[in-house]
Design an enzyme around this catalytic site. Sequence first.
Site, mmCIF file in Angstrom:
data_model
loop_
_atom_site.group_PDB
_atom_site.id
_atom_site.type_symbol
_atom_site.label_atom_id
_atom_site.label_comp_id
_atom_site.label_asym_id
_atom_site.label_seq_id
_atom_site.Cartn_x
_atom_site.Cartn_y
_atom_site.Cartn_z
ATOM 1 N N ALA A 43 22.493 129.493 -30.826
ATOM 2 C CA ALA A 43 23.477 129.081 -29.838
ATOM 3 C C ALA A 43 24.718 128.630 -30.610
ATOM 4 C CB ALA A 43 22.925 127.951 -29.002
ATOM 5 N N GLY A 69 18.645 130.054 -30.848
ATOM 6 C CA GLY A 69 18.759 130.793 -29.587
ATOM 7 C C GLY A 69 18.696 132.305 -29.791
ATOM 8 N N GLU A 86 15.143 133.071 -29.933
ATOM 9 C CA GLU A 86 14.625 132.894 -28.569
ATOM 10 C C GLU A 86 15.025 134.060 -27.656
ATOM 11 O OE1 GLU A 86 16.380 128.881 -28.663
ATOM 12 O OE2 GLU A 86 14.525 128.252 -27.704
ATOM 13 N N GLU A 92 16.767 124.557 -35.497
ATOM 14 C CA GLU A 92 17.480 123.517 -34.730
ATOM 15 C C GLU A 92 17.229 122.121 -35.274
ATOM 16 O OE1 GLU A 92 15.678 126.000 -33.379
ATOM 17 O OE2 GLU A 92 16.659 126.811 -31.586
HETATM 18 N N1 CO8 Z 1 27.194 128.730 -34.026
HETATM 19 C C1 CO8 Z 1 28.508 128.859 -34.258
HETATM 20 N N2 CO8 Z 1 29.004 129.487 -35.336
HETATM 21 C C2 CO8 Z 1 28.131 130.018 -36.214
HETATM 22 C C3 CO8 Z 1 26.732 129.926 -36.022
HETATM 23 C C4 CO8 Z 1 26.265 129.249 -34.853
HETATM 24 N N3 CO8 Z 1 24.973 129.135 -34.566
HETATM 25 N N4 CO8 Z 1 26.125 130.531 -37.067
HETATM 26 C C5 CO8 Z 1 27.109 130.990 -37.853
HETATM 27 N N5 CO8 Z 1 28.312 130.674 -37.358
HETATM 28 C C6 CO8 Z 1 29.625 130.978 -37.913
HETATM 29 C C7 CO8 Z 1 29.947 130.078 -39.095
HETATM 30 O O1 CO8 Z 1 30.438 128.839 -38.660
HETATM 31 C C8 CO8 Z 1 30.978 130.913 -39.815
HETATM 32 O O2 CO8 Z 1 32.200 130.767 -39.147
HETATM 33 P P1 CO8 Z 1 33.548 130.373 -39.987
HETATM 34 O O3 CO8 Z 1 33.750 131.539 -40.927
HETATM 35 O O4 CO8 Z 1 34.595 130.250 -38.940
HETATM 36 O O5 CO8 Z 1 33.227 129.123 -40.730
HETATM 37 C C9 CO8 Z 1 30.497 132.349 -39.587
HETATM 38 O O6 CO8 Z 1 29.631 132.290 -38.448
HETATM 39 C C10 CO8 Z 1 29.722 132.913 -40.752
HETATM 40 O O7 CO8 Z 1 28.673 132.020 -41.042
HETATM 41 P P2 CO8 Z 1 28.402 131.464 -42.528
HETATM 42 O O8 CO8 Z 1 29.657 131.384 -43.315
HETATM 43 O O9 CO8 Z 1 27.607 130.211 -42.389
HETATM 44 O O10 CO8 Z 1 27.499 132.662 -43.098
HETATM 45 P P3 CO8 Z 1 26.385 132.583 -44.236
HETATM 46 O O11 CO8 Z 1 26.034 133.983 -44.545
HETATM 47 O O12 CO8 Z 1 26.810 131.674 -45.344
HETATM 48 O O13 CO8 Z 1 25.118 131.855 -43.510
HETATM 49 C C11 CO8 Z 1 23.556 131.465 -41.728
HETATM 50 C C12 CO8 Z 1 24.458 132.489 -42.453
HETATM 51 C C13 CO8 Z 1 22.402 131.038 -42.647
HETATM 52 C C14 CO8 Z 1 22.999 132.167 -40.499
HETATM 53 C C15 CO8 Z 1 24.397 130.237 -41.331
HETATM 54 O O14 CO8 Z 1 25.576 130.679 -40.664
HETATM 55 C C16 CO8 Z 1 23.672 129.279 -40.424
HETATM 56 O O15 CO8 Z 1 22.840 128.510 -40.884
HETATM 57 N N6 CO8 Z 1 24.017 129.292 -39.113
HETATM 58 C C17 CO8 Z 1 23.468 128.362 -38.141
HETATM 59 C C18 CO8 Z 1 22.043 128.701 -37.792
HETATM 60 C C19 CO8 Z 1 21.491 127.703 -36.808
HETATM 61 O O16 CO8 Z 1 21.379 126.527 -37.077
HETATM 62 N N7 CO8 Z 1 21.113 128.171 -35.606
HETATM 63 C C20 CO8 Z 1 20.604 127.338 -34.550
HETATM 64 C C21 CO8 Z 1 21.718 126.883 -33.655
HETATM 65 S S1 CO8 Z 1 21.168 125.734 -32.397
HETATM 66 C C22 CO8 Z 1 20.399 126.740 -31.255
HETATM 67 O O17 CO8 Z 1 20.338 127.921 -31.387
HETATM 68 C C23 CO8 Z 1 19.817 126.054 -30.068
HETATM 69 C C24 CO8 Z 1 19.211 127.080 -29.123
HETATM 70 C C25 CO8 Z 1 18.930 126.481 -27.776
HETATM 71 C C26 CO8 Z 1 20.190 126.441 -26.930
HETATM 72 C C27 CO8 Z 1 19.886 126.430 -25.470
HETATM 73 C C28 CO8 Z 1 20.199 125.097 -24.860
HETATM 74 C C29 CO8 Z 1 19.511 124.904 -23.563
#
Ligand code: CO8
Length: 258
Positions: free
Chosen positions: A65, A109, A112, A132
């Site tokens: 998400a 998400g 999911e 998460e």
């Molecule tokens: N949300 C928003 N932006 C994201 C997300 C995300 N989940 N994941 C990546 N991005 C963005 C980064 O911020 C970055 O943007 P910017 O260049 O503007 O800084 C761009 O995508 C590229 O990402 P990275 O530079 O981080 O790329 P890497 O190759 O270094 O890393 C990863 C890739 C490992 C995937 C890393 O981006 C990461 O850890 N992302 C987050 C993963 C995460 O924590 N996911 C869980 C999110 S919470 C969730 O999903 C809850 C679900 C339930 C919701 C429903 C509610 C009812």
Amino acid sequence: MAYQTLIVEIEDYIALIRLNRPDALNALNAQLLGELVDALKSADENDKVRCIVITGSEKAFAAGADIKEMSEKSFVDMFTTDYFGPEAEAITRTRKPIIAAVSGYALGGGCELALMCDFIICSESAKFGQPEINLGVIAGIGGTQRLTRFVGKAKAMDMHLTGRFMDATEAERSGLVSRVVPNAKLIPEAMAAAKKISEKSMLAAAAAKEAVNRSYETTLREGILFERRLFHGLFATEDQKEGMAAFLEKREPQFRDK
Ligand code: CO8
């Protein structure tokens, strides 16, 4: 409807839906989920669609998400809008079969969403995770429930509590995905599977989907009764007559969804 966060192509009775927020690794925000719900509803209503494939990019199916969208929200914001609840419900109400074709990250998400599809085909680069916990929250659209049912408590707890990722080999070994293919073969393999499904009777496909999904909702006895009644019911269709006649006449069946 023109989409900003999806690319939808319909060809040969298959709707290929690509999540398309490359700058955010296809993170699921309200706009993307709203558009996905709309695209799935349209596919369900479109006679030119018999199977659906949802995919992302080579780097990410969806990295979760959208953390930027969520970070400042309060409990009241989340609760009053029932954040992502109606969208998730709507996705699981899709009646046509949906295959998730996963390459790269399917996290939070994103994992999911893949779990909400009918089955997952992934490439060798796929990484599944429920990280998460690293953000001080937990899964919110089915991850604690579906992942646990699909891979068992030990793996699900490990993933939800440590936030670690599962690679494609482990995902296949654990029953999370049905097939693993080389990266370049992902879309061809998913499309070939979708084509196979699209050639079946839609009535039988819908019954199979309902019956398998029911196994996650009910007791074994009730599920088996539900299956048997659907099986009996299919004998009211022309497709059952055609399918069985074609077998006996040693020819390909011509299903008409009747
Ligand atoms: N949300 C928003 N932006 C994201 C997300 C995300 N989940 N994941 C990546 N991005 C963005 C980064 O911020 C970055 O943007 P910017 O260049 O503007 O800084 C761009 O995508 C590229 O990402 P990275 O530079 O981080 O790329 P890497 O190759 O270094 O890393 C990863 C890739 C490992 C995937 C890393 O981006 C990461 O850890 N992302 C987050 C993963 C995460 O924590 N996911 C869980 C999110 S919470 C969730 O999903 C809850 C679900 C339930 C919701 C429903 C509610 C009812």
